[in-house]
Design an enzyme around this catalytic site. Structure first.
Site, PDB file in Angstrom:
ATOM      1  CE  LYS A 183      -1.578   1.595   4.058  1.00 24.02           C
ATOM      2  NZ  LYS A 183      -1.359   2.975   4.501  1.00 24.02           N
ATOM      3  CG  ASN A 184       2.381   2.536   3.364  1.00 28.80           C
ATOM      4  OD1 ASN A 184       1.413   2.706   3.512  1.00 28.80           O
ATOM      5  ND2 ASN A 184       3.192   2.440   4.580  1.00 28.80           N
ATOM      6  CB  CYS A 225      -3.576   6.589  11.601  1.00 30.19           C
ATOM      7  SG  CYS A 225      -3.494   5.060  10.250  1.00 30.19           S
ATOM      8  NE  ARG A 283       1.265  10.005  10.506  1.00 26.38           N
ATOM      9  CZ  ARG A 283       1.085   8.666   9.922  1.00 26.38           C
ATOM     10  NH1 ARG A 283       0.013   8.619  10.456  1.00 26.38           N
ATOM     11  NH2 ARG A 283       1.695   8.374   9.679  1.00 26.38           N
ATOM     12  CG  ASP A 332       3.410   1.227  10.095  1.00 26.88           C
ATOM     13  OD1 ASP A 332       3.346   1.625  10.371  1.00 26.88           O
ATOM     14  OD2 ASP A 332       3.581   1.611   8.867  1.00 26.88           O
ATOM     15  NE  ARG A 344      -6.868   4.543   6.309  1.00 33.40           N
ATOM     16  CZ  ARG A 344      -5.951   4.986   7.042  1.00 33.40           C
ATOM     17  NH1 ARG A 344      -6.029   5.587   8.372  1.00 33.40           N
ATOM     18  NH2 ARG A 344      -4.526   5.961   6.388  1.00 33.40           N
TER      19      ARG A 344
HETATM   20  C1  UD1 Z   1       4.657   6.861   6.692  1.00 34.38           C
HETATM   21  C2  UD1 Z   1       4.204   5.463   6.375  1.00 34.38           C
HETATM   22  C3  UD1 Z   1       3.870   4.692   7.854  1.00 34.38           C
HETATM   23  C4  UD1 Z   1       4.956   4.619   8.817  1.00 34.38           C
HETATM   24  C5  UD1 Z   1       5.836   5.761   9.239  1.00 34.38           C
HETATM   25  C6  UD1 Z   1       6.993   5.415   9.803  1.00 34.38           C
HETATM   26  C7  UD1 Z   1       3.115   5.815   4.584  1.00 34.38           C
HETATM   27  C8  UD1 Z   1       1.751   6.014   3.652  1.00 34.38           C
HETATM   28  N1  UD1 Z   1       3.016   5.940   6.237  1.00 34.38           N
HETATM   29  O1  UD1 Z   1       3.892   7.453   7.564  1.00 34.38           O
HETATM   30  O2  UD1 Z   1       3.238   3.458   7.879  1.00 34.38           O
HETATM   31  O3  UD1 Z   1       4.326   4.056   9.944  1.00 34.38           O
HETATM   32  O4  UD1 Z   1       5.884   5.875   7.445  1.00 34.38           O
HETATM   33  O5  UD1 Z   1       7.088   4.560   8.835  1.00 34.38           O
HETATM   34  O6  UD1 Z   1       4.207   5.542   3.544  1.00 34.38           O
HETATM   35  N2  UD1 Z   1       7.430  14.475  10.732  1.00 34.38           N
HETATM   36  C9  UD1 Z   1       7.379  15.292  11.574  1.00 34.38           C
HETATM   37  N3  UD1 Z   1       7.351  16.384  10.363  1.00 34.38           N
HETATM   38  C10 UD1 Z   1       7.083  16.245   8.881  1.00 34.38           C
HETATM   39  C11 UD1 Z   1       7.328  14.558   8.779  1.00 34.38           C
HETATM   40  C12 UD1 Z   1       7.027  13.636   9.494  1.00 34.38           C
HETATM   41  O7  UD1 Z   1       7.415  16.334  12.609  1.00 34.38           O
HETATM   42  O8  UD1 Z   1       7.506  16.536   7.939  1.00 34.38           O
HETATM   43  C13 UD1 Z   1       7.566  13.320  11.921  1.00 34.38           C
HETATM   44  C14 UD1 Z   1       6.517  12.179  12.131  1.00 34.38           C
HETATM   45  O9  UD1 Z   1       4.996  12.858  12.717  1.00 34.38           O
HETATM   46  C15 UD1 Z   1       6.522  10.922  13.076  1.00 34.38           C
HETATM   47  C16 UD1 Z   1       7.356  11.298  12.306  1.00 34.38           C
HETATM   48  O10 UD1 Z   1       8.086  12.637  11.622  1.00 34.38           O
HETATM   49  O11 UD1 Z   1       6.175  11.265  14.408  1.00 34.38           O
HETATM   50  C17 UD1 Z   1       8.201  10.124  11.311  1.00 34.38           C
HETATM   51  O12 UD1 Z   1       7.055  10.166  10.375  1.00 34.38           O
HETATM   52  P1  UD1 Z   1       7.391   9.601   8.481  1.00 34.38           P
HETATM   53  O13 UD1 Z   1       8.439   9.011   8.724  1.00 34.38           O
HETATM   54  O14 UD1 Z   1       7.329  10.501   7.431  1.00 34.38           O
HETATM   55  O15 UD1 Z   1       5.528   8.943   8.506  1.00 34.38           O
HETATM   56  P2  UD1 Z   1       4.658   9.234   7.139  1.00 34.38           P
HETATM   57  O16 UD1 Z   1       5.546   9.436   5.936  1.00 34.38           O
HETATM   58  O17 UD1 Z   1       3.492  10.119   7.726  1.00 34.38           O
END
Ligand code: UD1
Length: 423
Positions: free
Chosen positions: A22-23, A117, A122, A307, A401
């Site tokens: 999915k991701n 979620c 985030r 995850d 989802r």
């Molecule tokens: C993706 C995955 C999710 C997985 C996560 C971590 C998808 C659709 N989702 O989510 O399933 O749990 O990676 O492996 O691919 N953060 C900030 N600022 C930003 C971006 C992120 O503070 O601009 C923080 C987030 O709140 C979190 C951490 O960084 O605490 C990691 O987030 P990130 O790796 O970006 O996760 P996602 O891409 O949202």
């Protein structure tokens, strides 16, 4: 709203096929906006998040053709709108990633701030800072990010403050059509990022270094069509392996990517599983044993994935011994713990709710439970499988989802599980 009714006690046995990731697929749908021609993406899982992303593309005027095998053809050149509305972006954070491709290709985008979620705040600061480093002009208006460029994006230097999967992917996509070279440092290294880079390169992009912490992108003036098969979903594979181990079972998963699950496999071996790998097939056999509790810390790839944290807590809750699980990626990602404790688990949270200490008990007891995040929901299904009596998992739209045909796959493995409509 549907619920899952689980009669605990069955030992999972049998074979299943891993679904596509999915991701990976979600980001490729956004990346398709970069091309002047149509792209075809195969091995796409049939999931609610995928449907949401298709709805979003269609709302932009993009033509999407789906065949019966979930091969998805995307013609972005029919685009008419550059606005991703709140109603669609709120349900799924990955849809925010259309911002960069729209901006890179068409010089404008208006995208709602994301939802997804309910696992702590985030933010998207790293995404926005990265786009600004490529020359984007960004304004926040009424919950929307309005972005424009002054004659197109320009290559730049982007340094992420911490590992972000979505941020790395977002800037990597946008930089493909920027003028000049972009160097991104402190990048996330997840396999889905490598898959996305392969897809971008098939469309004519010049991306190097994906899977390491420095990615270099040499901008190209335009991108063309291609066909790409999405990699296997390592989180789905990991979930079924953990579920089987928790029940003392024996399963075989075909079409998987074992190399993306090295840490998970080593933790399951530590839990007592016998695991054999033959190409893309993973076989797990507990030889009827009760699992041993395993301690771990979640961290960016290649460490143990956040995850799969909830699922491993479900296993630990019925395992031998005491284990410690520390969550370092998301705040507030232990909501399943309270539900599992209602089922008789002995789990306490420490360290400002960053660490779960699990004292394994011989079995859980069925109960009505619910969760408000995707992985927490599936962990409650695992808890239901190892509980005595009936468990009802409510709000399973979260599971829909991210898990393709979850009850069919589990039924095939011998679980007593069925979907029922809520009263
Ligand atoms: C993706 C995955 C999710 C997985 C996560 C971590 C998808 C659709 N989702 O989510 O399933 O749990 O990676 O492996 O691919 N953060 C900030 N600022 C930003 C971006 C992120 O503070 O601009 C923080 C987030 O709140 C979190 C951490 O960084 O605490 C990691 O987030 P990130 O790796 O970006 O996760 P996602 O891409 O949202």
């Amino acid at each position: 709203m549907d619920r899952l009714l689980i009669q605990g006690g069955a030992v999972l046995r049998g074979e299943l096929r891993a679904s596509g990731a999915k991701n990976s697929a979600l980001k490729m749908f956004a990346a398709a906006l970069l091309a002047d021609e149509s792209v075809t993406i195969s091995n796409v899982p049939h999931l609610r998040d995928i449907t949401t992303m298709i709805e979003l593309l269609v709302s932009l005027g993009v033509e999407v053709v789906i065949d019966e095998k979930m091969n998805i053809e995307i013609h972005a050149n029919t685009i008419k709108s550059f606005k991703a509305p709140y109603e669609l972006v709120k349900t799924m954070r990955a849809s925010f990633n259309v911002l960069g491709p729209l901006l890179a290709h068409y010089g404008q985008a208006e995208v709602s701030l994301p939802g997804g979620c309910a696992i702590g705040p985030r933010p998207v600061d790293q995404h926005l800072r990265g786009l600004e480093a490529l020359g984007a002009k960004i304004e926040m208006v009424d919950g929307y990010v309005n972005a424009t460029t002054d004659g197109g994006l320009k290559g730049g230097h982007v340094y992420f403050d911490f590992s972000t999967v979505g941020g790395t992917e977002h800037i990597m996509m946008a930089a493909c059509l920027a003028d000049g070279v972009t160097v991104m440092e402190n990048c996330a290294r997840e396999p889905e990022i490598v898959d996305l880079a392969d897809f971008l390169n098939k469309m004519g992009a010049k991306v190097e270094g994906a899977g390491t912490d420095t990615i270099t992108i040499t901008g190209v003036p335009s991108m063309h069509g291609c066909s790409h098969r999405v990699i296997a979903d390592r989180v789905e594979t990991g979930t079924y392996l953990i579920a089987a181990a928790a029940t003392g079972g024996k399963i075989k998963i075909r079409d998987a990517n074992p190399e993306h699950l090295e840490v998970v496999i080593s933790k399951l071996r530590e839990a007592g599983a016998k695991i054999t790998i033959d190409g893309s097939t993973i076989e797990l056999d507990m030889e009827g044993r009760r699992p041993k509790g395993v301690s771990l810390v979640t961290a960016p790839y290649p460490a143990f994935p956040t995850d799969l944290q909830a699922q491993i807590i479900a296993l630990n809750s019925v395992a031998e011994g005491t284990s410690t699980i520390k969550e370092t990626i998301f705040e507030n990602r232990f909501m399943h713990v309270h539900e599992m404790n209602r089922m008789g688990a002995k789990i306490r949270l420490e360290g400002n709710n960053t660490t779960a200490i699990v004292d394994g008990v011989p079995h859980l007891t069925g109960a009505p439970v619910m969760a408000n995040d995707l992985r927490a929901s599936v962990s409650l299904v695992i808890a239901g499988l190892v509980a005595q009596g009936d468990t009802i998992v409510d709000r399973i739209y979260h599971i829909d989802r991210g898990y393709e045909q979850v009850e069919e796959k589990l039924q095939n493995l011998g679980a007593n599980i069925r979907r029922v409509a809520s009263e």
